[in-house]
Scaffold this motif. Sequence first.
Motif, short mmCIF file in Angstrom:
data_model
loop_
_atom_site.label_atom_id
_atom_site.label_comp_id
_atom_site.label_asym_id
_atom_site.label_seq_id
_atom_site.Cartn_x
_atom_site.Cartn_y
_atom_site.Cartn_z
N LYS A 1 0.83 11.47 -10.08
CA LYS A 1 0.71 11.92 -8.67
C LYS A 1 2.21 12.24 -8.22
O LYS A 1 2.50 13.18 -7.65
CB LYS A 1 0.31 10.82 -7.55
CG LYS A 1 -1.22 10.69 -7.59
CD LYS A 1 -1.60 9.67 -6.83
CE LYS A 1 -3.13 9.55 -6.37
NZ LYS A 1 -3.55 8.47 -5.65
N GLU B 1 2.98 7.33 -1.76
CA GLU B 1 3.74 8.02 -0.55
C GLU B 1 4.91 7.77 -0.67
O GLU B 1 5.94 8.43 -0.21
CB GLU B 1 2.77 7.50 0.35
CG GLU B 1 3.38 8.08 1.75
CD GLU B 1 2.20 7.85 3.03
OE1 GLU B 1 2.88 7.74 4.27
OE2 GLU B 1 1.20 7.50 2.89
N PRO C 1 0.93 -1.28 -0.17
CA PRO C 1 0.05 -0.02 0.02
C PRO C 1 0.99 1.36 0.16
O PRO C 1 1.92 1.29 0.29
CB PRO C 1 -0.88 -0.02 1.34
CG PRO C 1 0.07 -1.27 2.24
CD PRO C 1 0.73 -2.06 1.34
N ASP C 2 0.27 2.49 -0.49
CA ASP C 2 0.84 3.57 -0.38
C ASP C 2 2.13 3.91 -1.09
O ASP C 2 3.10 4.48 -0.98
CB ASP C 2 0.99 3.96 1.19
CG ASP C 2 -0.03 4.17 2.07
OD1 ASP C 2 -1.12 4.63 1.39
OD2 ASP C 2 -0.19 3.87 3.11
N THR C 3 2.11 3.36 -2.40
CA THR C 3 3.07 3.36 -3.32
C THR C 3 3.65 4.74 -3.59
O THR C 3 4.64 5.07 -3.48
CB THR C 3 3.01 2.50 -4.70
OG1 THR C 3 2.61 1.26 -4.42
CG2 THR C 3 4.09 2.64 -5.62
#
Length: 339
Positions: A238, A211, A207-209
């Motif tokens: 992003k 970020e 998760p949160d690649t």
Amino acid sequence: MKAVSYTSTGDSDVLVLGEREEPHPGDGEVRVRIHVSGVNPTDWKARQGGGPSDLPRAQVPNQDGAGVVDEVGAGVASVRPGDRVWVWDAAYQRPDGTAQELVVLPEAQVVPLPDDVSFDVGASLGIPALTAHRALTAYEGAAGELAPGTLDGRTVLVAGGAGAVGHAAIQLAVWAGATVIATVSSHEKAELARAAGAHHVVNYREPDTAEAIGALAPRGVDIVVEVNASANAELDTKVAARGATIAVYADAPGSTEVTMPIRPAMQKNLRWQFLLTYTVTPEAKAAAVRAVAAAAAAGALPVGAEHGLPLTRFPLAQTADAHDAVKDGAVGKVLIDVG
């Protein structure tokens, strides 16, 4: 001489090992005795075609290879018999690829290979490294030809860092001075990306690649070398810096379209550059060949598991198995021992 060829497109069983007459070079041409042939996804895709279809003449597959100059035609000045070389785009719009003992090519497609650079390296250049070079030079104001220092201060994100193009992109970007972040799908592939020289590796299955990448590149990444834009367009937008370029060189199996977030891309003035090494301009291709040759000579493009690109080998008689291995997603580089 021994050669593998096919007379109709289809599954790998259309590939047949047989004997052919030895070719001889004409003016401006070079005959190369192939020692190692490299297999790329484009090779099995071209062979498979859109379904069974008779060809006007037998086709020898495979674009890349390395070997020794055997004969030269009149006017050839850059190489001579006995020189070690690597070749590129051998089968593009031609019936003679590198899955044969001897191939005749225009002089420009035959590039000297230093004595201390292996045939395995030479056969692994071509499609992967020339594609990676174009991806890394597609941003606005880029130097058209990579060299040490040309990517100083740039941050490069390589999607699929354990693939052949991803591997070459990591190595070339590091050689040119960039900071490299690679994304991968497993711990094993993370180790390969690190062995290739990536400074940072992110597992995109966690998760949160975005970020994680943002923490590594707070200003954003300047260049994205993208293997699957359909899946990664939102992520790329992003993590991109203002004015960044997202260079797309492949489409994922079964995916022919991409949806991108328009307004966020506009706000960052992003550039989406789609590329195919076969159809880049002659000037861009020539610059890529020069840069890749220089990087290889400098020892910047090694192959093998210890350098992040495991090798899987087949004899010439098992070219069909080599094609199937690439189609089935073999990690690293698939090579065919011809000589």
